[in-house]
Design an enzyme around this catalytic site. Sequence first.
Site, PDB file in Angstrom:
ATOM      1  N   ALA A  86       0.727   1.023   3.118  1.00 21.68           N
ATOM      2  CA  ALA A  86       1.023   2.406   3.358  1.00 21.68           C
ATOM      3  C   ALA A  86       2.484   2.842   3.420  1.00 21.68           C
ATOM      4  O   ALA A  86       3.205   1.887   3.637  1.00 21.68           O
ATOM      5  CB  ALA A  86       0.354   2.635   4.770  1.00 21.68           C
TER       6      ALA A  86
ATOM      7  N   GLY B  28      -1.715  -2.042   3.597  1.00 31.57           N
ATOM      8  CA  GLY B  28      -2.603  -0.938   3.189  1.00 31.57           C
ATOM      9  C   GLY B  28      -3.037  -1.202   1.905  1.00 31.57           C
ATOM     10  O   GLY B  28      -4.179  -0.994   1.309  1.00 31.57           O
TER      11      GLY B  28
ATOM     12  N   GLU C 295      -5.473  -3.949   1.976  1.00 36.77           N
ATOM     13  CA  GLU C 295      -6.682  -3.313   2.391  1.00 36.77           C
ATOM     14  C   GLU C 295      -7.576  -2.457   1.247  1.00 36.77           C
ATOM     15  O   GLU C 295      -8.523  -2.457   1.170  1.00 36.77           O
ATOM     16  CB  GLU C 295      -6.510  -2.413   3.625  1.00 36.77           C
ATOM     17  CG  GLU C 295      -5.923  -3.388   4.859  1.00 36.77           C
ATOM     18  CD  GLU C 295      -5.357  -2.624   5.904  1.00 36.77           C
ATOM     19  OE1 GLU C 295      -4.675  -1.765   5.735  1.00 36.77           O
ATOM     20  OE2 GLU C 295      -6.011  -2.843   7.164  1.00 36.77           O
TER      21      GLU C 295
ATOM     22  N   GLU D   6       1.994  -6.259   8.566  1.00 33.22           N
ATOM     23  CA  GLU D   6       1.968  -5.053   9.564  1.00 33.22           C
ATOM     24  C   GLU D   6       2.654  -5.775  10.962  1.00 33.22           C
ATOM     25  O   GLU D   6       3.347  -4.800  11.538  1.00 33.22           O
ATOM     26  CB  GLU D   6       0.596  -4.673   9.854  1.00 33.22           C
ATOM     27  CG  GLU D   6      -0.125  -3.542   8.640  1.00 33.22           C
ATOM     28  CD  GLU D   6      -0.745  -4.543   7.770  1.00 33.22           C
ATOM     29  OE1 GLU D   6      -0.672  -5.495   7.538  1.00 33.22           O
ATOM     30  OE2 GLU D   6      -1.347  -3.699   7.062  1.00 33.22           O
TER      31      GLU D   6
END
Length: 257
Positions: free
Chosen positions: A65, A108, A111, A131
């Site tokens: 992200a 992300g 993911e 993260e």
Amino acid sequence: MSTDFILSQLDGNVIIARLNRPDALNALNIPLMDQLINLMETWDTDPNVRCIVLTGSDKAFAAGADIKEMADASVVDMYERNNLQRWERIKRVRKPIIAAVSGFCLGGGCELAMHCDMIIASESAKFGQPEINLGVIPGAGGTQRLSKVVGKYRAMELILTGRFFDAQEAYRIGLVTRVLPVETYLQESIALAKQIAEKSPMATRFAKEAILRAFETGLSDGLDYERKMFYALFATEDQKEGMKAFVEKRKANYTGK
Ligand code: DAK
């Protein structure tokens, strides 16, 4: 069909969607995610599309992200952005999605790959849920999906250290199904998608739904669900065509009816 952050092209019944934010290693900012989701939902209802290949560049599938977009956010900002709802919409796409991953596939990005139904990696792919190094934890299902795929102990090691792992390790632990040279991973992913696109679309969707159910329910409920989907397919023309083609020793022509 293309938008700024997503380049796409239809090849037969397969959509090849490319994340396109090269300056930020395809970091998933909100505009990119919104474009991706809107396109995915369009393809999901387009009868010409039977399988989706989601890829990035050879250098990066997606490095996570967008950290810059989140860095100064408060709890309220994060809550208001309602990012989880975006990921839920990807989860609800019913057509099969193959992630063709090369280079960085982090946070992300990893993911997002795990939201897909299969992951094909190039030899240069680098996975990770880093993260923890930013003082947070995976926020789009990483703690759950990675644990289900690789087991508790490996997931603990990977998520608590945030270390990157290469394509061969990803293959060994069951996260990716094939590791291929950088020169061919995308073509092979498209070939695989075309193979899937030749099957009965309804059977393909039902199979995807039933497999995903295995991750959400116990064995008895899962078997019950599979049985209902199995019977329901006998209401389709494709089932008649598939079995007739076998008896007549010819290739089936599936229409999605
Ligand atoms: N976000 C923003 N920009 C990024 C980025 C990222 N994740 N990753 C790379 N970039 C940018 C860099 O800032 C740099 O931009 P400029 O400085 O040139 O403007 C450019 O991409 C090139 O990166 P580097 O110069 O760093 O390139 P290197 O080859 O040296 O290093 C690297 C590559 C991938 C090792 C490094 O860039 C890196 O460590 N990137 C961050 C990886 C990371 O920590 N990823 C996890 C992010 S957190 C949620 C759902 C999900 C999430 C959160 C919430 N909700 C549902 C609420 C997910 C969170 C995350 O993914």
